[in-house]
Scaffold this active site. Sequence first.
Site, PDB file in Angstrom:
ATOM      1  N   ASP A   1       0.806  -1.223   0.000  1.00 53.28           N
ATOM      2  CA  ASP A   1       0.000   0.000   0.000  1.00 53.28           C
ATOM      3  C   ASP A   1       0.837   1.270   0.000  1.00 53.28           C
ATOM      4  OD1 ASP A   1       1.053  -0.347   2.516  1.00 53.28           O
ATOM      5  OD2 ASP A   1      -0.829  -0.241   3.616  1.00 53.28           O
ATOM      6  N   HIS A   2       2.128   1.169   0.328  1.00 56.01           N
ATOM      7  CA  HIS A   2       2.941   2.379   0.488  1.00 56.01           C
ATOM      8  C   HIS A   2       3.567   2.801  -0.828  1.00 56.01           C
ATOM      9  CE1 HIS A   2       2.418   1.982   4.779  1.00 56.01           C
ATOM     10  NE2 HIS A   2       3.249   2.968   5.033  1.00 56.01           N
TER      11      HIS A   2
ATOM     12  N   ASP B   1       4.137  -1.235  11.316  1.00 54.37           N
ATOM     13  CA  ASP B   1       3.747   0.107  10.927  1.00 54.37           C
ATOM     14  C   ASP B   1       3.242   0.791  12.188  1.00 54.37           C
ATOM     15  OD1 ASP B   1       3.003   1.771   8.226  1.00 54.37           O
ATOM     16  OD2 ASP B   1       1.758   2.278   9.962  1.00 54.37           O
TER      17      ASP B   1
ATOM     18  N   ARG C   1       0.571  12.961  10.021  1.00 52.73           N
ATOM     19  CA  ARG C   1       1.916  13.497  10.264  1.00 52.73           C
ATOM     20  C   ARG C   1       2.208  14.652   9.322  1.00 52.73           C
ATOM     21  NH1 ARG C   1       4.580   7.595  11.175  1.00 52.73           N
ATOM     22  NH2 ARG C   1       4.063   7.569  13.376  1.00 52.73           N
TER      23      ARG C   1
ATOM     24  N   SER D   1       7.589   7.032  12.385  1.00 53.68           N
ATOM     25  CA  SER D   1       7.530   5.758  11.667  1.00 53.68           C
ATOM     26  C   SER D   1       8.258   4.639  12.410  1.00 53.68           C
ATOM     27  CB  SER D   1       8.164   5.954  10.290  1.00 53.68           C
ATOM     28  OG  SER D   1       8.720   4.750   9.834  1.00 53.68           O
TER      29      SER D   1
ATOM     30  N   ARG E   1       9.883   2.382  10.875  1.00 59.71           N
ATOM     31  CA  ARG E   1      10.849   1.760   9.944  1.00 59.71           C
ATOM     32  C   ARG E   1      12.176   1.440  10.647  1.00 59.71           C
ATOM     33  NH1 ARG E   1      11.048   7.326   6.891  1.00 59.71           N
ATOM     34  NH2 ARG E   1       8.864   6.747   6.864  1.00 59.71           N
TER      35      ARG E   1
HETATM   36  C1  MIC Z   1       4.521   6.329   8.209  1.00 64.46           C
HETATM   37  O1  MIC Z   1       3.358   6.690   8.259  1.00 64.46           O
HETATM   38  O2  MIC Z   1       5.460   7.034   8.606  1.00 64.46           O
HETATM   39  C2  MIC Z   1       4.830   4.964   7.624  1.00 64.46           C
HETATM   40  C3  MIC Z   1       5.460   5.192   6.309  1.00 64.46           C
HETATM   41  O3  MIC Z   1       3.629   4.266   7.430  1.00 64.46           O
HETATM   42  C4  MIC Z   1       5.733   4.217   8.588  1.00 64.46           C
HETATM   43  C5  MIC Z   1       6.232   2.923   8.079  1.00 64.46           C
HETATM   44  C6  MIC Z   1       7.383   3.031   7.121  1.00 64.46           C
HETATM   45  O4  MIC Z   1       8.304   3.783   7.362  1.00 64.46           O
HETATM   46  O5  MIC Z   1       7.349   2.319   6.145  1.00 64.46           O
HETATM   47  C7  MIC Z   1       5.112   3.957   9.951  1.00 64.46           C
HETATM   48  O6  MIC Z   1       4.183   4.643  10.339  1.00 64.46           O
HETATM   49  O7  MIC Z   1       5.588   3.089  10.685  1.00 64.46           O
HETATM   50 FE1  SF4 Z   2       0.297   4.920   5.063  1.00 62.93          FE
HETATM   51 FE2  SF4 Z   2       1.694   5.561   7.242  1.00 62.93          FE
HETATM   52 FE3  SF4 Z   2       0.308   7.409   5.903  1.00 62.93          FE
HETATM   53 FE4  SF4 Z   2      -0.966   5.576   7.270  1.00 62.93          FE
HETATM   54  S1  SF4 Z   2       0.367   7.142   8.079  1.00 62.93           S
HETATM   55  S2  SF4 Z   2      -1.463   6.259   5.205  1.00 62.93           S
HETATM   56  S3  SF4 Z   2       0.307   3.801   6.982  1.00 62.93           S
HETATM   57  S4  SF4 Z   2       2.070   6.269   5.140  1.00 62.93           S
END
Ligand code: MIC
Ligand code: SF4
Length: 639
Positions: free
Chosen positions: A64-65, A119, A379, A532, A534
């Site tokens: 989905d990303h 996530d 965010r 995140s 990650r």
């Molecule tokens: C985000 O919203 O920052 C992400 C991208 O979903 C991350 C995961 C990632 O870095 O792939 C998260 O929330 O953990």
């Molecule tokens: Fe995707 Fe992370 Fe954004 Fe949620 S906050 S939509 S999981 S990138």
Amino acid sequence: MSKTLAEKVIAQHLAEGKMEPGEQIGLKIDHTLTQDSTGTLAYLEFEAMGVPRVKTKLSLSFVDHNMLQNDFRNADDHRYLQDVAAKYGIVFSRPGNGICHQIHLERFSRPGYTLLGSDSHTPTAGGMGMIAIGAGGLDVAAAMAGEPFYLEMPSIMGVKLTGALSPFASAKDVILEVLRKLSVKGGVNRILEYFGSGVKTLSVPERATITNMGTETGATTSIFPSDGLTYTFLRSQGRADEWVELMADEEAKYSEVLEIDLGEVEPLIALPHSPDNVKAVSEVEGTPVDQVCIGSCTNSSLRDLKMVAALLNDKKVSDKVSLTISSGSRQVLANLAASGELADIIRAGARILENGCGPCIGIGQAPQTEAVSIRTFNRNFKGRSGTQSAQVYLASPETAVAAALQGEIIDPRKLGDYPEVKLPEKVIVEDSMFIFPDKPFMGEVRRGPNIKPLPSFPPIPDKLAGEVLLKTGDNISTDDILPGGSEVMSLRSNIPEISKHVFCYFDSSFSNRALAKGGGFIVGGENYGQGSSREHAALAPKYLGVKAVIAKSFARIHLANLVNFGVVPLTFTDKQDYTNVAQGDMLELNMNGLQRNLCMKNAAKSEEFGVTLDLSDREKSLLKAGGKLAAVKAKYVEN
Ligand code: MIC
Ligand code: SF4
């Protein structure tokens, strides 16, 4: 003894430890989920463990990303994920199906179960009465192998909701109010448990908006009771038989209680560049707007997009604004299409994007230079949109539509009549993009050339020495450490390559300097590593030779990721000492068999200062072994 709801679910899943705040506990995990950007590493790690099939009740892998296919790299990653899912018994959600959290909520969430996801917004499922926690990929891989998930038992903070929301105030405003009160670190080591008479005025998707963005307070997770409205939601998904009633005992004791009268909540907005920089929308009215993005795992449910359709109906998006809509799932889109509401959205001039994260993590739709972008996301860290100079604001779908129509921020209460959004008793279920692992997997897991083997690291030595490579301020996010966006995220399966981007917007010479100096230390402020989950933000610095991070305090998931990859997380024993350390200082630390209180020598200043290694014995043994992968491998592969 009476229990809170969180305690009840934890008690039922307690594999190790005592359920007392601050104690280390091990939780049995029922469901896991991964998404593509953290998933490739998680599955490389799972493969290394040598376990033939996942041991959870249900494991899901979503794409989905990073769905752009500019070259072979993302497409190869998607194929790798699909093969791994088929081989190890994991349900695969194909690219285009939608966002992991929204889909899990609709199709798989179950009250009283536990969920671990790679996530940080995994707590979305707390809206369904689950204990749902975000973690690094390695912790999720271990859970798939049947290991408990270890964490410090959080304290349970009650959030008492009374009253009912007034027109144009929405669930997003509730969580923005919570953030205004708690800040981006007020939830650390806490579970936010919602209770009170106001709960029954909020539908499951609204609750999920609140638990989703509870992540931004740093909370371990957030949870709502499972009640009649939970039943209504599950029934609408054809899953009524999965409902159980769950709530806190009447006499349950919370460590603290935050009270919110829903009737007093007004439309709110988080200003650049932090989700807790919250003001009333009325305070920033008149700010010209260039872009509005509606979607993300916070606000892309059928409830939200029906509201958007109703507010846009027969109106036209301002010529000054680009409005994008990404629905959270194909199910949402299919229902909007069938009801004709999608046509209302299209007629108003919205740009319809693929179901997925998209602009939320800078995958397309980067705003123009210095643009003001109003997003229904969770965010707004600087640069996350893909444009460093953009000013990103976070708001509800109602406030976002008002801005799109007006071309400037206005209080949505000025839009006139408040539409009533009715959710169907039975939604159209759209499961065509799941692949269930019901056939034996034949052949080999296919890996593209950009999927590189995991680096391995020796056990950490007893003496750490090196230069302070970088000194940062407070609330450094993992987006700062290793940015998202389509370019960097397409390197997610290639640690040597992605490491070149560590702190690249902060200090473009960081990675070369770290390598040239043979590694060293990072010094951080409060809440280092928020955001995140990650694990690349720990693994890539480790690859560059970072030995330890010394901070005033850490965010939970990043702290666990540092330990998992053998980077020593230290806190200043006296926070004042932060001011005495400078970039370029030479530091030296004798680990003293991983004692709690240690003495750091600053050779540059002929000074010493105290640092604390605040870890459990289990975490220390992981550090000693050179990280969690080595430890779990030793258990599964070598036995
Ligand atoms: C985000 O919203 O920052 C992400 C991208 O979903 C991350 C995961 C990632 O870095 O792939 C998260 O929330 O953990
Ligand atoms: Fe995707 Fe992370 Fe954004 Fe949620 S906050 S939509 S999981 S990138």
